[in-house]
Design a protein around this motif. Structure first.
Motif, short mmCIF file in Angstrom:
data_model
loop_
_atom_site.label_atom_id
_atom_site.label_comp_id
_atom_site.label_asym_id
_atom_site.label_seq_id
_atom_site.Cartn_x
_atom_site.Cartn_y
_atom_site.Cartn_z
N PHE A 190 0.82 -1.21 0.00
CA PHE A 190 0.00 0.00 0.00
C PHE A 190 0.86 1.26 0.00
O PHE A 190 0.32 2.37 0.02
N THR A 266 -8.29 8.02 2.94
CA THR A 266 -8.86 7.11 3.93
C THR A 266 -9.78 7.89 4.87
O THR A 266 -9.97 9.09 4.73
N MET A 323 -4.47 0.44 5.59
CA MET A 323 -3.95 1.78 5.41
C MET A 323 -4.14 2.66 6.64
O MET A 323 -3.64 3.79 6.69
#
Length: 543
Positions: A190, A266, A323
């Protein structure tokens, strides 16, 4: 030695003991002598003394002897428990249903999970019901219309009820075995999505200012058509045209979240924190907690969309957790993986529309990608599940493992989507860069080039070409990237979106589906690091 232990015990107790006597033997002899001489007329006193002697014997006995006695008693006890004989038309396995306490524990866990994630008043759907089961053990035949049977006596339905959350997995390296299974990908997969790396990786790998602008425009459109409860649905795109016919908020929400996560946005970072956070709240709040894990599809929805929705939504939860800086999403993400394990067909290793029904390569692809995302996030992935998935790919492969069918070899080969899926899954499962079948498949994809309407095929094929890299990737990317930039809507409410009318799911998913797929294609430069960038994997699980 027993005699030495007894001598030490006797010395401590200031009592003489014969050399070689076992621990407690003297006390037991004394009891026998008392009985023969008539000194033990008082039964209550005799019982107390016998119990005391037995405790002394057990205390001094070697640990192995105590363990042996205990296990012999346990085995004899278990042998006396009667087992219910099942009828001949069952699977000959014990029926296991959650007890009232189990139900309460799972309900409590779900409530705590939502409270920990974020404050919300969303009603949690908690159900304990028998899942649909079909036994299609024969790998050579798969019906287009599988008749679904209900089997309440399948003990394996409970395989995932024990959720063992290990906090040490969050920041530690995955086991060698699972690393081999999933192609050695680690959580650093990621890393390309950070704001620092995203721009440089796009420039280095074939992106452009135009492709990045297209991604941002698409995300703005997706945020605009998010519904007030945090969800998306294929049949609701606000004032934009081209709504889809699918009515599934769970699958649509998972699919809409993936482009935000792919670009590094996010619920904790970036300008779309509220958008992503509300979408995650919807998924977690509507997860059906069952003894088999966390179900991410509407139980009363169309059955053909069930495992599609689950795999996509599970992938989003796992990526969001991977994440995140906090572990608040760990439990729902793990529960979603547990359900994938449960839903896999026990014999052929595939997944179909409903749990344990059979298999098709299209549904299999989403489940493996969700497992991969879970592995990258250091969640628990059972290697046996991935082993069985590889078995499915073996079954549908043809032409020296360079092409893959839908439900059997050479099934629907013309559209190429299943071949692209199969090749990408093989990469995830550790197929080396120089594998002849992989290279043949890459050559076929390169020759065919990107499709002008089928974003489903393009989504998988673009990832295959990106991971393989080289001149074939450069040619593919130039065509795919520039075509999508040119086709993106630029006016009105639909600005930033795409709509294509051909290919898999194009009209059923409508503008929302097409936009999500096209956006992820343009994020391919940094969504995942290239599999073969640092290591060529030579170990295939199970060999």
């Amino acid at each position: 030695p027993a005699g030495a232990n007894g001598a030490v015990a006797a010395a401590v107790a200031h009592r003489p003991v014969a050399v070689g006597q076992a621990p407690g033997q003297q006390a037991m002899q004394t009891k026998a002598q008392q009985a023969s001489s008539g000194d033990g007329d008082d039964d209550e006193e005799w019982d107390d003394e016998e119990e005391s002697a037995m405790r002394e014997w057990l205390r001094q006995a070697p640990s192995w002897l105590t363990s042996m006695v205990f296990h012999m008693i346990l085995i004899l006890t278990l042998a006396l428990i009667p087992l219910h004989n099942l009828d001949d038309d069952t699977n000959k396995e014990l029926t296991m249903f959650p007890s009232e306490n189990d139900t309460e524990e799972l309900e409590d866990m779900q409530d705590e999970l939502l409270d920990a994630l974020m404050e919300t008043d969303i009603k949690v759907e908690t159900e304990f019901q028998t899942e649909e089961v079909v036994d299609t053990a024969d790998l050579t035949e798969f019906s287009e219309n599988v008749e679904v049977a209900t089997d309440a006596n399948d003990a394996t339905l409970q395989a995932s009820v024990q959720v063992d959350f290990d906090p040490t997995l969050i920041n530690t390296t995955a086991t060698t075995e699972v690393t081999d299974v999933l192609g050695g990908i680690s959580k650093t997969g990621f890393g390309g999505r950070t704001s620092e790396n995203r721009k440089s990786m796009a420039q280095k790998s074939g992106g452009s200012a135009g492709s990045e602008a297209a991604v941002e425009a698409a995300l703005a459109w997706l945020a605009k058509v998010q519904r007030s409860d945090g969800s998306w649905n294929f049949n609701d795109v606000g004032a934009s045209p081209d709504v889809g016919t699918y009515d599934t908020a769970m699958g649509a929400t998972g699919l809409a979240l993936l482009p935000f996560l792919g670009a590094g946005y996010t619920h904790e970072h970036g300008k779309y924190q509220e958008v992503v956070g509300n979408g995650l709240k919807y998924l977690v709040g509507h997860m059906g907690v069952t003894p088999q894990g966390g179900r991410l599809y509407e139980a009363n929805g169309a059955s053909h969309a069930h495992m599609y929705s689950h795999g996509i939504a599970a992938m989003a939860l796992c990526e969001a957790y991977g994440m995140a800086e906090t572990g608040k999403l760990m439990e729902p993400a793990q529960l979603s993986l547990n359900y994938i394990e449960y839903a896999q067909h026990p014999q052929n290793g595939g997944w179909l529309y409903t749990p344990r029904q059979g298999g098709d390569t299209s549904v299999v692809g989403w489940q493996i990608m969700a497992l991969k995302s879970g592995h990258m996030s250091y969640l628990k992935v059972n290697p046996e599940v991935v082993k069985k998935a590889d078995k499915w790919l073996d079954f549908v492969a043809f032409n020296s493992n360079s092409a893959y069918g839908y439900r059997k070899p050479e099934d629907r080969p013309a559209d190429g989507a299943c071949t692209a899926i199969g090749l990408l899954m093989r990469m995830y499962l550790g197929t080396p860069h120089d594998d002849p079948g992989l290279r043949m498949g890459i050559e076929a994809l390169s020759k065919a080039g990107p499709h002008k309407q089928d974003m489903y095929y393009n989504y998988y094929a673009t990832q295959v070409m990106r991971h393989f890299e080289g001149p074939a990737w450069a040619r593919w990317n130039n065509q795919m990237r520039d075509y999508l930039i040119k086709e993106q809507a630029r006016q009105g409410h639909a600005a930033g979106s795409w709509m294509f009318t051909g290919g898999h799911g194009a009209t059923q998913g409508g503008r929302l589906y097409n936009t999500c797929m096209a956006t992820m294609i343009l994020e391919v430069y940094y969504r995942h690091l290239p599999i073969y960038q640092k290591k060529s994997f030579t170990h295939k699980f199970g060999e």
